[in-house]
Motif scaffolding. Structure first.
Motif, short mmCIF file in Angstrom:
data_model
loop_
_atom_site.label_atom_id
_atom_site.label_comp_id
_atom_site.label_asym_id
_atom_site.label_seq_id
_atom_site.Cartn_x
_atom_site.Cartn_y
_atom_site.Cartn_z
N ALA A 116 0.85 -1.18 0.00
CA ALA A 116 0.00 0.00 0.00
C ALA A 116 0.89 1.23 0.00
O ALA A 116 2.05 1.19 0.43
N ASP A 117 0.35 2.36 -0.47
CA ASP A 117 1.17 3.56 -0.56
C ASP A 117 1.50 4.17 0.80
O ASP A 117 2.28 5.11 0.89
N ASP A 118 0.92 3.61 1.88
CA ASP A 118 1.26 4.08 3.22
C ASP A 118 2.26 3.17 3.92
O ASP A 118 2.58 3.37 5.09
N ALA A 119 2.78 2.16 3.23
CA ALA A 119 3.67 1.19 3.85
C ALA A 119 5.07 1.75 4.04
O ALA A 119 5.60 2.45 3.17
N THR A 120 5.66 1.43 5.19
CA THR A 120 7.05 1.78 5.47
C THR A 120 7.76 0.53 5.99
O THR A 120 7.15 -0.31 6.66
N PHE A 121 9.04 0.44 5.69
CA PHE A 121 9.83 -0.76 5.99
C PHE A 121 11.07 -0.37 6.77
O PHE A 121 11.78 0.57 6.38
N GLY A 122 11.37 -1.09 7.86
CA GLY A 122 12.58 -0.75 8.60
C GLY A 122 12.91 -1.73 9.70
O GLY A 122 12.10 -2.59 10.07
N LEU A 123 14.12 -1.60 10.21
CA LEU A 123 14.61 -2.43 11.31
C LEU A 123 15.01 -1.54 12.48
O LEU A 123 16.13 -1.02 12.51
N PRO A 124 14.14 -1.39 13.47
CA PRO A 124 14.50 -0.61 14.66
C PRO A 124 15.23 -1.46 15.69
O PRO A 124 15.17 -1.19 16.89
N GLU A 125 15.94 -2.49 15.23
CA GLU A 125 16.52 -3.47 16.14
C GLU A 125 17.49 -2.85 17.14
O GLU A 125 17.48 -3.19 18.33
N LEU A 126 18.35 -1.95 16.68
CA LEU A 126 19.32 -1.36 17.59
C LEU A 126 18.65 -0.55 18.69
O LEU A 126 19.17 -0.47 19.81
N ASP A 127 17.49 0.01 18.40
CA ASP A 127 16.74 0.76 19.41
C ASP A 127 15.97 -0.16 20.35
O ASP A 127 15.41 0.32 21.35
N ARG A 128 15.91 -1.44 20.03
CA ARG A 128 15.14 -2.38 20.84
C ARG A 128 16.03 -3.42 21.52
O ARG A 128 15.55 -4.42 22.04
N HIS A 173 9.99 0.16 -4.30
CA HIS A 173 9.55 -0.10 -5.67
C HIS A 173 10.62 0.37 -6.66
O HIS A 173 10.90 -0.31 -7.66
N GLN A 174 11.24 1.50 -6.38
CA GLN A 174 12.29 2.02 -7.24
C GLN A 174 13.52 1.12 -7.24
O GLN A 174 14.25 1.06 -8.23
N HIS A 175 13.74 0.41 -6.14
CA HIS A 175 14.86 -0.54 -6.06
C HIS A 175 14.49 -1.90 -6.64
O HIS A 175 15.35 -2.78 -6.73
N GLY A 176 13.23 -2.08 -7.01
CA GLY A 176 12.80 -3.31 -7.65
C GLY A 176 12.34 -4.41 -6.72
O GLY A 176 11.99 -5.50 -7.18
N SER A 177 12.32 -4.17 -5.42
CA SER A 177 11.93 -5.23 -4.48
C SER A 177 10.43 -5.26 -4.22
O SER A 177 9.90 -6.29 -3.78
N VAL A 178 9.73 -4.17 -4.45
CA VAL A 178 8.27 -4.15 -4.36
C VAL A 178 7.69 -4.20 -5.76
O VAL A 178 8.05 -3.38 -6.62
N TRP A 179 6.83 -5.16 -6.01
CA TRP A 179 6.27 -5.37 -7.34
C TRP A 179 5.37 -4.21 -7.76
O TRP A 179 5.45 -3.72 -8.88
N ARG A 180 4.52 -3.77 -6.81
CA ARG A 180 3.54 -2.75 -7.15
C ARG A 180 3.14 -1.99 -5.89
O ARG A 180 3.05 -2.57 -4.81
N VAL A 181 2.91 -0.68 -6.04
CA VAL A 181 2.43 0.16 -4.95
C VAL A 181 1.04 0.67 -5.33
O VAL A 181 0.86 1.23 -6.42
N VAL A 182 0.08 0.48 -4.43
CA VAL A 182 -1.31 0.84 -4.74
C VAL A 182 -1.92 1.56 -3.54
O VAL A 182 -1.41 1.47 -2.42
#
Length: 251
Positions: free
Chosen positions: A122-134, A168-177
């Motif tokens: 979805a266009d509101d999706a964000t991806f990340g690893l807050p591991e160091l903060d946890r 998506h620009q890096h090619g790892s997300v097929w489609r953003v909707v």
């Protein structure tokens, strides 16, 4: 609440995760998710699995509150093993897995989508690893499958997130909707995959996994060892306690 499965169309199984309020999975939740994905992949009638979630976001990682209220290391060990099983279940699923991601995809969520065969977001999706903060270390193995190496390192060290459009620009997300179209977009891709010969699609999944340049299971297990080291040193508990306290202060 929990992990459920449905079969909206022939050849497609949808596995839905629902652990309110933010889909931070308890130990048993990771094992339940692994079992559901494995069962779907083992069904000879299934040719594609869609992994999705209910609620505010796709996945917020492990349930840190469960970990901190459990005496000893049982919850930490359980979470690590549960994540390992869930990630491996997605990667080893006998048929392709399409991840349908909305809202936040953090920590263990990165492990799930990084092991999936395709991602619709979805266009509101964000991806990340807050591991160091946890107080944890891990899933860089899977983030490295989503973004280039140096970006992975910067995101990992800073705990910043990347948007669905950036991936998506890096090619790892097929489609953003738009979010309201996410379910339909994921099913559209799943239908295209499921239209293939069931025997051949299973052979294709096995072949692609066989030529993977990185053994994701061994690489992730190596990372997990450093989480235990952080825990034994006391630094992990310090950060997890701070995280739990900050959540309680916001109530």
């Amino acid at each position: 609440m929990g992990v459920s499965t449905s079969a909206p169309q022939e050849g497609i199984t949808v596995v839905t995760v629902d652990f309110p309020p933010v889909n931070a999975l308890p130990v048993q939740g990771w094992y339940d998710l692994a079992a559901a994905v494995r069962a779907a992949g083992a069904d000879p009638k299934v040719r594609c699995v869609v992994l999705t979630a209910a609620g505010r976001g796709f996945n917020a990682g492990v349930d840190i509150k469960e970990m901190q209220r459990t005496t000893g290391h049982d919850a930490l060990i359980g979470a690590n093993r549960g994540c390992y099983e869930a990630f491996a279940a997605v990667y080893d699923c006998e048929v392709p897995v399409v991840a349908a991601v909305h809202g936040f995809c953090l920590g263990g969520g990165i492990g799930l989508v990084g092991n999936a065969d395709a991602i619709v977001a979805a266009d509101d999706a964000t991806f990340g690893l807050p591991e160091l903060d946890r107080g944890a270390l891990g899933a860089a193995t899977h983030l490295a499958r989503l973004v280039p190496q140096h970006l992975m390192r910067a995101l990992y060290y800073t705990s910043r997130t990347a948007t669905a459009q950036e991936l998506h620009q890096h090619g790892s997300v097929w489609r953003v909707v738009p979010r309201e179209h996410l379910h339909d977009a994921a099913l559209e891709l799943a239908r295209e995959i499921a239209a293939k010969d069931g025997c051949l699609i299973r052979l294709a999944k096995a072949a692609i996994n066989g030529i993977d340049p990185v053994d994701v299971r061994r690489s992730y297990r190596f990372e997990q060892g450093f989480t235990f080291e952080a825990n034994l040193s006391g630094v992990a508990d310090k950060h997890r306690d701070a995280f739990v306290s900050s959540k309680e202060d916001r109530r």
